[in-house]
Scaffold this active site. Structure first.
Site, PDB file in Angstrom:
ATOM      1  N   ASP A 263       0.869  -1.167   0.000  1.00 43.51           N
ATOM      2  CA  ASP A 263       0.000   0.000   0.000  1.00 43.51           C
ATOM      3  C   ASP A 263       0.917   1.232   0.000  1.00 43.51           C
ATOM      4  O   ASP A 263       2.120   1.139   0.268  1.00 43.51           O
ATOM      5  CB  ASP A 263      -0.966  -0.010   1.197  1.00 43.51           C
ATOM      6  CG  ASP A 263      -2.173   0.900   0.956  1.00 43.51           C
ATOM      7  OD1 ASP A 263      -2.113   1.759   0.038  1.00 43.51           O
ATOM      8  OD2 ASP A 263      -3.185   0.772   1.679  1.00 43.51           O
TER       9      ASP A 263
HETATM   10  C1  BGC Z   1      -5.044   3.268   0.005  1.00 43.93           C
HETATM   11  C2  BGC Z   1      -5.109   2.250  -1.106  1.00 43.93           C
HETATM   12  C3  BGC Z   1      -4.966   2.955  -2.428  1.00 43.93           C
HETATM   13  C4  BGC Z   1      -3.681   3.760  -2.448  1.00 43.93           C
HETATM   14  C5  BGC Z   1      -3.479   4.524  -3.748  1.00 43.93           C
HETATM   15  C6  BGC Z   1      -3.835   4.170  -0.110  1.00 43.93           C
HETATM   16  O1  BGC Z   1      -3.922   5.214   0.797  1.00 43.93           O
HETATM   17  O2  BGC Z   1      -5.030   2.594   1.249  1.00 43.93           O
HETATM   18  O3  BGC Z   1      -6.318   1.554  -1.056  1.00 43.93           O
HETATM   19  O4  BGC Z   1      -4.992   2.004  -3.468  1.00 43.93           O
HETATM   20  O5  BGC Z   1      -3.726   4.705  -1.401  1.00 43.93           O
HETATM   21  O6  BGC Z   1      -4.399   5.546  -3.852  1.00 43.93           O
END
Ligand code: BGC
Length: 774
Positions: A263
């Site tokens: 993530d």
């Molecule tokens: C989120 C993810 C997301 C990523 C990119 C993160 O803060 O937890 O679900 O895919 O950001 O936007």
């Protein structure tokens, strides 16, 4: 009875095994060839995200290598449509999709989303979501995933991944694992520089396997390109450097062949993460105040000093590139990236990009998806109460519409960056939550707009008050005469980064409903909500009907009008339990005051509830819910018209699976062992769809303590004309009939009698039978 048809539950694969394996071999061959031409610096670039502002213009990207004609890989959110782009569709949320209990719609929705990603030139959909699962009813991101039940979420993961990837885009199953709360989801640095670690989700091995891992197993079985490790720690170790989770479970136990991606800023080390099984870091750039990159040059240094082997780095690149080739993303006519996405990203980051002062034209990728969105939106609406056929409406002459969820948005068409509060904007209907899974609207059909359009067809009057403050104090002086029906629209917002603080719908909802119902003896309440609510007004005598409409996407008004006027017979079922009172759910979000943070690792969330979340908790403690898991009414009635018939699919008891590491776990695991057949009939006077559900109780004498009273192990949605009956066949696999033995480290079928119950919700199970395997 008009007809008798057979519904088969067997999943028909999209490709046959032989062509799948030759496609796989070809993709590995291409990846190896590509790999053999890379320098060390290029290899590190393939495993590390490039700056989103200077890279491809996506929320994450792997930069191009032009000398090898590789144009890069674009990663984009999210699971309900293309986020951070223009001229895209806002699809119903995962929660709404789960509430349809309709495999076909789950697949179609994902395929339509996948179409839009591909048409935008994007390669990777950052979804679907099985974590959070929904342990906490107030979890801020529960709506992005599907259901608090692992079985239902597993089915939705399977169909979503196959749907996304059928269009040639990569799916990423996220967030792995235990990402059940937003509060302290990631680490933070105090003003004095002290690091405070993310919350640790602490669970035993059986809870992991039977609850939180379960839907990820279905995901892996559908062969997603990637799995995203989550922000939180798991049993004290960050998931993205947790070897047990990445190497041990994903690869050795489940045979996952794709790649793992962190993530965004969920990586906390270089060699520890890589050697634990992390293949790609996102976003890959150090941005002061946001996060640090642990990959890039640090990977090259680790290879040079021997703490990461060249073989391991090669394996990371091979895993990533194999998926790119397997999905055919190297073809020369793969759509080019829509330039508008870069400007949307740029405006979101509020950066000045010089030449980007005017917005490049966006490619409109919406096609005719509005039709499907409207259909899924209606199918995910759950009719909870309907006294004396209040609904569907029959030509009311005077309709009242009340509540701040009924009308148009007044703060712009995007919830990407909602105000720093967990209730969102005051005015405007809610059709999607906030954060990275939100989508920029091009339009939204509001409930008020759709109701007015219907009313015009019969020359009916529509009166409305959308100001909840006014409604909450009972100021109805503008309303005359009293409407024939008063429809109250409530909303409950949530966004990434926050957990909810209230079980009741937002904006003084209880006072609003009570005031309307006190004055209007034919009140209908519609909720647009991210998940579990209490409904203290549900038993008000004048509240004659209730619909939980969830988050239906951009056609929301049309979806609800279709239900209210009966063009669509409601067929949604609750994918969670609605309690009488919030104390009935006993799993608080871990939330420490600063005084309680006495050491950096202080944030702990102990999953002592084990397997007993949602309806399993209510069943174990015999708590009467307001509306139980699986519940939902229709404008017609259904009955099970025969006893269950049980058909073993093999005469011999299956051999036990080997303890510990399993060489081909998923094939053996999904092997069908028993068919259970029921017959369902439409006994009412309207065509409609029933969701027949199968729950299984394990033999208590041979399963460990903590086993739920019953668990969902099958469902089938049967479309039935009035008077029609159908046979419904539930195929129970080895997995369905097993528990995870922590002693053997293997799935075990308990000896003795299982009880099988079939019916229309977790508490309405009129048919039962016994079966035993061992
Ligand atoms: C989120 C993810 C997301 C990523 C990119 C993160 O803060 O937890 O679900 O895919 O950001 O936007």
């Amino acid at each position: 009875m008009r007809s008798l048809a057979l519904i088969s539950l067997a999943w028909v694969g999209l490709v046959n095994a032989a062509s799948a394996s030759s496609d796989w071999d070809a993709a590995v061959g291409k990846a190896n060839d590509f790999l053999s031409q890379l320098t060390l610096a290029e290899k590190t670039a393939v495993v590390t995200g490039a700056n989103p502002l200077t890279g491809l213009g996506c929320i994450g990207s792997i930069g191009p290598i032009s000398r090898l004609n590789f144009s890069g890989i674009c990663f984009s959110d999210g699971s309900s449509g293309v986020n951070r782009a223009d001229l895209t569709s806002v699809f119903p949320a995962g929660l709404t999709t789960a509430a349809t209990w309709d495999r076909d719609l789950m697949y179609q929705r994902a395929a339509a989303i996948g179409d839009e990603f591909r048409a935008k030139g994007m390669h990777v959909v950052l979804g679907p979501v099985a974590g959070p699962l929904g342990r906490h009813p107030l979890g801020g991101r529960n709506w992005e995933g599907f259901s608090a039940d692992p079985y239902l979420t597993g089915v939705a993961m399977d169909h979503s991944i196959r749907g996304f990837q059928s269009t040639g885009v990569q799916a990423v199953a996220k967030h792995y694992i235990g990402n059940e709360q937003e509060t302290q989801r990631t680490n933070l640095t105090l003003a004095d520089g002290t690091n405070i670690d993310a919350v640790s989700s602490n669970m035993d091995d059986r809870t992991l396997h039977e609850v939180y891992l379960w839907p990820f197993v279905d995901a892996i079985n559908a062969k997603p390109a990637a799995v995203m490790c989550s922000y939180n720690r798991f049993n004290q170790t960050y998931t993205c450097e947790n070897s047990k989770l990445l190497n041990g479970i994903l690869r050795d136990e489940l045979g996952f062949e794709g790649y793992t991606v962190s993530d965004w800023y969920a990586t906390h080390s270089t060699e520890d993460s890589i050697n634990a099984g992390l293949d790609m870091e996102m976003p890959g750039t150090t941005v002061p105040g946001q996060g640090v990159s642990w990959f890039g040059d640090r990977v090259a240094a680790a290879v040079e000093n021997g703490t990461v082997s060249t073989d391991r780095l090669d394996e990371m690149v091979r895993r990533i590139m194999t998926q790119y080739y397997l999905l055919g993303q190297d073809i020369t006519d793969y759509p080019t990236l829509d330039p508008s996405s870069l400007s949307v990203i740029a405006s979101q980051y509020q950066q000045e990009l010089g030449s980007l002062v005017t917005n490049p034209p966006a490619r409109d990728v919406r096609g005719d998806h509005a039709t499907l969105i409207r259909q899924v939106g209606a199918a995910g609406a759950v009719l909870l109460k309907n006294v004396n056929g209040t609904l569907p409406l029959v030509s009311p002459a005077n309709i009242g519409v009340f509540g701040n969820d009924a009308g148009d948005l007044t703060d712009g068409l995007v919830y990407q960056d909602p105000p720093a509060t967990n209730v969102g904007f005051e005015y405007g209907t809610l059709d999607i939550g906030g954060g990275s899974s939100s989508v920029r609207h091009t339009y939204v059909v509001t409930p008020l707009e759709a109701i007015k359009a219907r009313a015009r067809q019969t020359n009916a009057r529509v009166q409305y008050i959308l100001n909840n403050e006014r409604l909450a104090v009972g100021d109805f002086h503008s309303i005359y005469p009293v409407p024939d029906v008063c429809i109250v629209f409530l909303k409950t917002f949530a966004a990434e980064g926050f957990d909810r603080v209230s079980f009741e719908a937002d904006w003084n909802s209880t006072a609003v409903v009570n005031q309307v119902a006190d004055k209007c003896n034919n009140t209908v309440v519609v909720t647009h909500s991210v998940g579990v609510n209490t409904m203290p007004w549900a038993n008000h005598t004048n509240v004659r009907a209730i619909i939980a409409a969830h988050l239906p996407g951009e056609e929301t008004g049309n979806s609800i009008a279709d239900i209210l006027w009966g063009d669509v017979n409601p067929s949604g079922r609750l994918p969670y339990t609605i309690p009488v009172q919030e104390a009935d759910y006993d799993i608080p979000i871990a939330n420490l005051t600063s005084d309680e943070v006495t050491y950096p690792g202080a944030w702990q969330s102990n999953f002592t509830d084990g397997l007993l979340i949602d309806y399993r908790h209510f069943d174990a403690l015999d708590i009467e819910p307001l509306y139980e898991f699986g519940f939902g009414l229709s404008y017609t009635t259904f009955e099970l018209t025969t006893d269950l018939s049980i058909t073993p699919l093999s005469s011999a008891a299956p051999d036990p699976l080997p303890a510990g590491n399993q060489s081909n776990p998923l094939t053996d695991f999904y092997a069908p062992l028993v068919n259970v057949t029921a017959q369902v009939a439409n006994t009412g006077d309207r065509d409609g769809a029933s969701v027949v559900q199968l729950y299984l109780s394990m033999p208590s004498e041979s399963t460990p303590a903590g086993t739920p009273v019953r668990v969902l192990r099958g469902f089938e949605k049967a479309q039935l004309a009035t008077g029609e009956a159908k046979s419904v066949v539930f195929q129970l696999s080895r997995r369905d009939l097993s528990y995870w033995s922590t002693v053997d480290q293997a799935w075990r079928i308990p000896a003795g009698q299982f009880q099988v119950q079939v019916g229309f919700s977790s508490r309405d199970l009129p048919k039962s039978a016994q079966l035993s395997i061992l």
